[in-house]
Motif scaffolding. Structure first.
Motif, mmCIF file in Angstrom:
data_model
loop_
_atom_site.group_PDB
_atom_site.id
_atom_site.type_symbol
_atom_site.label_atom_id
_atom_site.label_comp_id
_atom_site.label_asym_id
_atom_site.label_seq_id
_atom_site.Cartn_x
_atom_site.Cartn_y
_atom_site.Cartn_z
ATOM 1 N N LYS A 157 0.837 -1.205 0.000
ATOM 2 C CA LYS A 157 0.000 0.000 0.000
ATOM 3 C C LYS A 157 0.869 1.252 0.000
ATOM 4 N N TYR A 160 2.290 1.610 -3.707
ATOM 5 C CA TYR A 160 1.431 1.765 -4.875
ATOM 6 C C TYR A 160 0.108 2.476 -4.608
ATOM 7 N N ALA A 161 -0.239 2.671 -3.362
ATOM 8 C CA ALA A 161 -1.441 3.421 -3.009
ATOM 9 C C ALA A 161 -1.111 4.309 -1.809
ATOM 10 N N VAL A 176 -0.174 6.648 -7.815
ATOM 11 C CA VAL A 176 -1.153 5.650 -7.415
ATOM 12 C C VAL A 176 -1.362 4.727 -8.607
ATOM 13 N N LYS A 177 -1.206 3.419 -8.381
ATOM 14 C CA LYS A 177 -1.377 2.443 -9.446
ATOM 15 C C LYS A 177 -2.766 1.814 -9.360
ATOM 16 N N LEU A 178 -3.435 1.760 -10.508
ATOM 17 C CA LEU A 178 -4.741 1.134 -10.615
ATOM 18 C C LEU A 178 -4.716 0.132 -11.760
ATOM 19 N N LYS A 211 -10.610 5.674 -10.238
ATOM 20 C CA LYS A 211 -10.536 5.411 -8.793
ATOM 21 C C LYS A 211 -11.767 4.651 -8.314
ATOM 22 N N GLN A 216 -7.350 -1.172 -7.075
ATOM 23 C CA GLN A 216 -6.197 -0.490 -6.503
ATOM 24 C C GLN A 216 -5.162 -1.521 -6.055
ATOM 25 N N ASP A 218 -3.062 -2.440 -3.467
ATOM 26 C CA ASP A 218 -2.871 -2.068 -2.066
ATOM 27 C C ASP A 218 -2.769 -3.280 -1.140
ATOM 28 N N THR A 241 -1.949 4.879 -14.207
ATOM 29 C CA THR A 241 -1.128 5.553 -13.204
ATOM 30 C C THR A 241 -1.635 6.978 -12.989
#
Length: 351
Positions: A157, A160-161, A176-178, A211, A216, A218, A241
């Motif tokens: 987390k 990447y979040a 933030v990676k999605l 989002k 996510q 995390d 990203t």
């Protein structure tokens, strides 16, 4: 490309749970007499491939080049960490050469590892190494205690979040990676267009939709899905990203062509080390912007397997940058030429 934890106050809070010190399952090294002896010199000497001299490697400052040439000329001394039976037991000197350029396509950890291990078999190509890394993680993560899984989830987390309310004393930009399912890209685009027609700016609309509707990264299970992405049409997900500054959203990389791959991180390196039962050393060579003197501009960052060590180590290279103690974002292979043990006083470094 790669991702290492920075040497920073924020990262320090997670250092106890980042590679190489994370132990997802309690393991006790087996007695030495149960480990098969390895003839390290004979094992690798027959596999030496063509290498690049440090004189011809691009992008190095003179202080970096001089230190790397010294590593090749004098070598680094490695001793099997579980072999305490004699002062010279299973000790090897490795002379490190650059293994050549690899593509900066996001798969460089695995491509560089393949070359560093001098693996030529089809089962050890870069894509297969990525799959084996993810499978190793899932096996160990699944067998870990709840407390250990929670610790790993916290590290993921953080990477990447991240909490965008904190960390700005260390980072100028945070990501933030999605994960967007490829089969849902059309519906995601439609949702974004609807918000645009309502008067919302495109990047704000994209941020809102992604989002709300994307996965996510995390925790351990989402990390496994993320790290499986190689930028291939066969991937289940595309990486999206979101980049932020302290003022707010900076940009949205929608990766519409699906070419982005998951960059290898410390967790992935430790999983590779465990899968092949050998240590992996990431060698960073910092230039003058790294605020280090010449005698200390080369760092060896060890990643140990979470099990017994049965094979000699292999080495990866990073050209360090000054913005962060964590180094750059691209792995290159190092070829380790083994030679017989010499006095520790005569080598460039003792690992």
């Amino acid at each position: 490309m790669g991702k290492l934890l920075c040497d920073s106050p924020v990262a320090d809070n997670f250092q106890a749970s980042s590679s190489p010190s994370v132990s997802w399952r309690e393991t006790t090294p087996p007695p030495l007499d149960t480990i098969e002896a390895v003839d390290l010199v004979d094992q690798t000497a027959s596999c030496i491939t063509e290498v690049t001299t440090w004189d011809t490697v691009l992008g190095l400052e003179e202080q970096q080049r001089r230190n790397l040439q010294r590593l090749h000329a004098k070598g680094v001394l490695w001793k099997h960490p579980e072999d305490e039976s004699s002062p010279h037991g299973r000790s090897v000197v490795f002379r490190l050469s650059h293994g050549g350029e690899v593509s900066a396509d996001g798969n460089c950890l695995f491509t560089a590892s393949q070359k560093a291990m001098m693996a030529t078999a089809r089962e050890n190509d870069a894509r297969e190494l990525r799959k084996r890394t993810v499978m190793r993680f899932l096996q160990d993560f699944g067998s870990a205690k709840a407390e250990e899984r929670g610790m790993i989830n916290d590290v993921i987390k953080h990477l990447y979040a991240p909490d965008l309310r904190n960390g700005w004393g260390v980072h100028v930009v945070q990501e933030v990676k999605l994960l967007a399912k490829k089969e849902e890209r059309v519906s995601l685009d439609s949702a974004i267009e609807e918000l645009i027609h309502l008067g919302m700016q495109r990047e704000i609309a994209a941020e809102s939709v992604y989002k709300e509707r994307c996965l996510q990264v995390d925790d351990g299970l989402s990390w496994a899905k993320y790290m499986s992405i190689s930028g291939s049409p066969d991937d289940e997900y595309d990486i999206v990203t979101l980049q932020y500054t302290e003022e707010g959203l900076l940009s949205v990389d929608e990766n519409r062509n699906g070419h982005a791959a998951a960059f290898g991180d410390d967790i992935a390196i430790e999983c590779l080390a465990t899968e092949f039962k050998r240590e992996i050393y990431v060698v960073q060579a910092h230039g003058s912007d790294g605020m280090v003197d010449e005698d200390n501009c080369v760092f060896f960052l060890p990643h140990r397997p979470r099990s017994q060590i049965c094979e000699p180590p292999f080495f990866l290279f990073m050209k360090g940058t000054g913005w962060c103690g964590g180094g750059a974002d691209h792995y290159e292979p190092l070829i380790a030429h083994p030679s017989s043990f010499v006095s520790s006083e005569k080598v460039a470094m003792v690992l």
